[in-house]
Design an enzyme around this catalytic site. Structure first.
Site, PDB file in Angstrom:
ATOM      1  N   GLN A   1      -4.689  -5.252   6.811  1.00 61.35           N
ATOM      2  CA  GLN A   1      -5.701  -6.158   6.247  1.00 61.35           C
ATOM      3  C   GLN A   1      -5.752  -7.513   6.946  1.00 61.35           C
ATOM      4  O   GLN A   1      -6.759  -8.206   6.864  1.00 61.35           O
ATOM      5  CB  GLN A   1      -5.429  -6.385   4.744  1.00 61.35           C
ATOM      6  CG  GLN A   1      -5.593  -5.155   3.888  1.00 61.35           C
ATOM      7  CD  GLN A   1      -7.019  -4.602   3.901  1.00 61.35           C
ATOM      8  OE1 GLN A   1      -7.988  -5.322   4.135  1.00 61.35           O
ATOM      9  NE2 GLN A   1      -7.147  -3.316   3.660  1.00 61.35           N
TER      10      GLN A   1
ATOM     11  N   ASP B   1       2.943  -4.790   8.042  1.00 60.67           N
ATOM     12  CA  ASP B   1       1.735  -3.994   7.878  1.00 60.67           C
ATOM     13  C   ASP B   1       0.547  -4.948   7.990  1.00 60.67           C
ATOM     14  O   ASP B   1       0.254  -5.718   7.064  1.00 60.67           O
ATOM     15  CB  ASP B   1       1.781  -3.300   6.506  1.00 60.67           C
ATOM     16  CG  ASP B   1       0.466  -2.621   6.147  1.00 60.67           C
ATOM     17  OD1 ASP B   1      -0.511  -2.755   6.912  1.00 60.67           O
ATOM     18  OD2 ASP B   1       0.415  -1.958   5.097  1.00 60.67           O
TER      19      ASP B   1
ATOM     20  N   CYS C   1      -4.730   2.563  -3.736  1.00 56.88           N
ATOM     21  CA  CYS C   1      -3.510   3.060  -3.083  1.00 56.88           C
ATOM     22  C   CYS C   1      -2.343   2.094  -3.291  1.00 56.88           C
ATOM     23  O   CYS C   1      -1.545   1.874  -2.362  1.00 56.88           O
ATOM     24  CB  CYS C   1      -3.720   3.311  -1.598  1.00 56.88           C
ATOM     25  SG  CYS C   1      -4.919   4.595  -1.281  1.00 56.88           S
TER      26      CYS C   1
ATOM     27  N   LYS D   1     -10.477  -0.760  10.417  1.00 59.22           N
ATOM     28  CA  LYS D   1     -10.602  -1.937   9.539  1.00 59.22           C
ATOM     29  C   LYS D   1     -10.975  -3.188  10.335  1.00 59.22           C
ATOM     30  O   LYS D   1     -11.193  -4.246   9.778  1.00 59.22           O
ATOM     31  CB  LYS D   1      -9.298  -2.156   8.781  1.00 59.22           C
ATOM     32  CG  LYS D   1      -9.049  -1.068   7.724  1.00 59.22           C
ATOM     33  CD  LYS D   1      -7.864  -1.384   6.884  1.00 59.22           C
ATOM     34  CE  LYS D   1      -7.313  -0.177   6.170  1.00 59.22           C
ATOM     35  NZ  LYS D   1      -8.060   0.196   4.963  1.00 59.22           N
TER      36      LYS D   1
ATOM     37  N   HIS E   1       0.877  -1.181   0.000  1.00 57.62           N
ATOM     38  CA  HIS E   1       0.000   0.000   0.000  1.00 57.62           C
ATOM     39  C   HIS E   1       0.913   1.230   0.000  1.00 57.62           C
ATOM     40  O   HIS E   1       2.039   1.172   0.514  1.00 57.62           O
ATOM     41  CB  HIS E   1      -0.829  -0.049   1.290  1.00 57.62           C
ATOM     42  CG  HIS E   1      -1.910   0.968   1.390  1.00 57.62           C
ATOM     43  ND1 HIS E   1      -1.675   2.249   1.816  1.00 57.62           N
ATOM     44  CD2 HIS E   1      -3.243   0.882   1.153  1.00 57.62           C
ATOM     45  CE1 HIS E   1      -2.831   2.912   1.834  1.00 57.62           C
ATOM     46  NE2 HIS E   1      -3.796   2.101   1.434  1.00 57.62           N
TER      47      HIS E   1
HETATM   48  N1  PMP Z   1      -1.834  -0.882   4.522  1.00 58.61           N
HETATM   49  C1  PMP Z   1      -2.784  -1.605   3.917  1.00 58.61           C
HETATM   50  C2  PMP Z   1      -2.451  -2.978   3.419  1.00 58.61           C
HETATM   51  C3  PMP Z   1      -4.063  -1.086   3.776  1.00 58.61           C
HETATM   52  O1  PMP Z   1      -5.013  -1.791   3.171  1.00 58.61           O
HETATM   53  C4  PMP Z   1      -4.338   0.220   4.273  1.00 58.61           C
HETATM   54  C5  PMP Z   1      -5.711   0.847   4.133  1.00 58.61           C
HETATM   55  N2  PMP Z   1      -6.298   0.677   2.890  1.00 58.61           N
HETATM   56  C6  PMP Z   1      -3.313   0.914   4.896  1.00 58.61           C
HETATM   57  C7  PMP Z   1      -2.081   0.328   5.006  1.00 58.61           C
HETATM   58  C8  PMP Z   1      -3.529   2.285   5.459  1.00 58.61           C
HETATM   59  O2  PMP Z   1      -4.391   2.257   6.532  1.00 58.61           O
HETATM   60  P1  PMP Z   1      -4.940   3.611   7.186  1.00 58.61           P
HETATM   61  O3  PMP Z   1      -5.449   4.431   6.050  1.00 58.61           O
HETATM   62  O4  PMP Z   1      -6.008   3.159   8.099  1.00 58.61           O
HETATM   63  O5  PMP Z   1      -3.796   4.255   7.884  1.00 58.61           O
END
Ligand code: PMP
Length: 404
Positions: free
Chosen positions: A202, A199, A363, A225, A122
């Site tokens: 998910q 990270d 993203c 999430k 991401h």
């Molecule tokens: N890493 C991953 C794999 C994600 O899916 C996301 C959110 N789509 C993020 C990081 C970022 O999370 P946040 O916007 O809640 O900080």
């Protein structure tokens, strides 16, 4: 066994109609809906336990402090961390990664040092490192993927050099659904004496995570999430690492003493929590983790896998269907393109039928570049989704197909 009727009852928003149709919410990878207990916890916090925490001598401040620190312990137990000092509340995954990127680079990296990431990251696990690269001259090495959307582990092993200082990888991809063999990855990195940041944005809502068993050095996730509120997240860090790293932000809470000559920093975990923390958010997050715990992550994983298999089979009924990511280990996220239908058109038309999916690059633009596409349609599932909803989604795609 998942008691789906009772679970759906816990989420008032799922009863909603959108454009006159019952809502089908398949955008859970972006954010999840909130069960009643979480919303009630927020309400109760503001109505009954609201006062700024730490150092307050009065009743409400002490009650709020206790609730916040109890929430930290709930997160500790959820991740199987060995101490609450290893749990830092942040605004989310993004802030947690930025914290590590900034503090770890300051303490442990110099020009020419290397961080290993992957092509499926991401943006929030790419850009913070690029900012540090620009500031400190560090280099990013990128693990590629195979056609099924799995990390090329042979290449990963070859990327280590004596300048490798950190590996920062996603546990589960928000686009491909791939669940990476993170334990094996951590073992490999540790064999090179290199720590690993995971990270878990998910993975945490779908997979039981035990940071001690994984031997992860840093593990991050977002509250929203995992059925918790927005604006709160977690950085788990091994105490030895957090002790070594300098503070990320300065301000109240994170200090021990301040004078114009010299300031000393507070102990863990407060060293990394400058300013008034989201003590309502932390307690609501703890409530969400307890809710998930009551259903059971093993049950959640089994039920969501059943939904994933069903959705994948049904999507494959379409001629010209391309599914991105068919890893052997995969969470309940399906990214796809149907013939030449633009993802945006598919998303818009499904929305008219009450079906919420996400479209675009998710993203993960470097991943899109590697796949040679601009974006996908993504359906991401939760334990509150059903096969009937998948049938409606499939019927919706049929209708869109007929329009083109
Ligand atoms: N890493 C991953 C794999 C994600 O899916 C996301 C959110 N789509 C993020 C990081 C970022 O999370 P946040 O916007 O809640 O900080």
């Amino acid at each position: 066994m998942i008691d789906i009727a009772s679970i759906r009852n816990d989420f008032p928003i799922l009863q909603k109609e959108v454009h006159g149709k019952p809502l089908v919410y398949f955008d859970n990878a972006a954010t999840t809906q909130k069960p009643r207990v979480v919303v009630e916890r927020i309400e109760n916090g503001y109505y009954n336990v609201n006062a700024n925490i730490h150092r307050g001598v009065h009743y409400l401040s002490q009650a709020a402090t206790e609730a916040h620190e109890e929430a930290r312990k709930t997160v500790q137990r959820f991740l199987h961390a060995s101490s609450p000092n290893e749990i830092i509340f942040t605004r989310g995954t993004t802030e947690a990664i930025n914290l590590v990127a900034s503090s770890f680079t300051d303490a442990c990296m110099s020009e020419g040092d290397e961080v290993i990431i992957s092509v499926m990251e991401h943006h929030s696990n790419i850009v913070p490192w690029q900012l540090q690269a620009a500031r400190k001259g560090i280099t990013l090495k990128v693990v590629p993927i195979n056609p099924r959307g799995e990390l090329c582990l042979d290449t990963f092993r070859e990327l280590f050099t004596e300048r490798t200082r950190l590996v920062s990888l996603v546990h589960m991809s928000n686009v491909l659904g791939t669940v990476n063999p993170i334990k094996e990855i951590i073992e490999e990195a540790h064999a090179h004496d290199v720590p690993v940041l995971v990270d878990g944005a998910q993975s945490v809502p779908h997979i039981r995570v035990d940071v001690t068993e994984l031997d992860a050095d840093f593990y991050v996730f977002s509250g929203h999430k995992i059925y918790g509120p927005t604006g709160i997240g977690v950085l788990y860090g091994k105490e030895e690492w957090l002790d070594r790293l300098p503070p990320y932000q300065g301000g109240g809470e994170m200090i021990a003493t301040v004078s114009f000559e010299k300031t000393t920093f507070n102990e863990l975990p407060f060293k990394f929590e400058a300013g008034t923390p989201d003590y309502i958010g932390s307690t609501a997050l703890a409530e969400a983790l307890r809710y998930v715990g009551r259903i059971g992550l093993a049950e959640i994983a089994a039920y969501e896998h059943e939904l994933l298999v069903y959705m994948t089979e049904r999507l494959k009924e379409f001629e010209g269907m391309r599914i991105f990511g068919e890893a052997a280990q995969k969470g309940a996220v399906v990214s796809f393109l149907l013939r030449e239908i633009h993802p945006y058109d598919m998303g818009m038309l499904l929305d008219r039928l009450g079906i919420a999916v996400r479209t675009g690059h998710h993203c993960a633009q470097p991943l899109m570049q590697a796949l040679g596409i601009e974006g996908t349609v993504r359906a991401s599932l939760s334990f509150y989704n059903t096969k009937e909803e998948i049938d409606r989604f499939i019927a919706g795609i049929r209708r869109v197909e007929q329009m083109f």
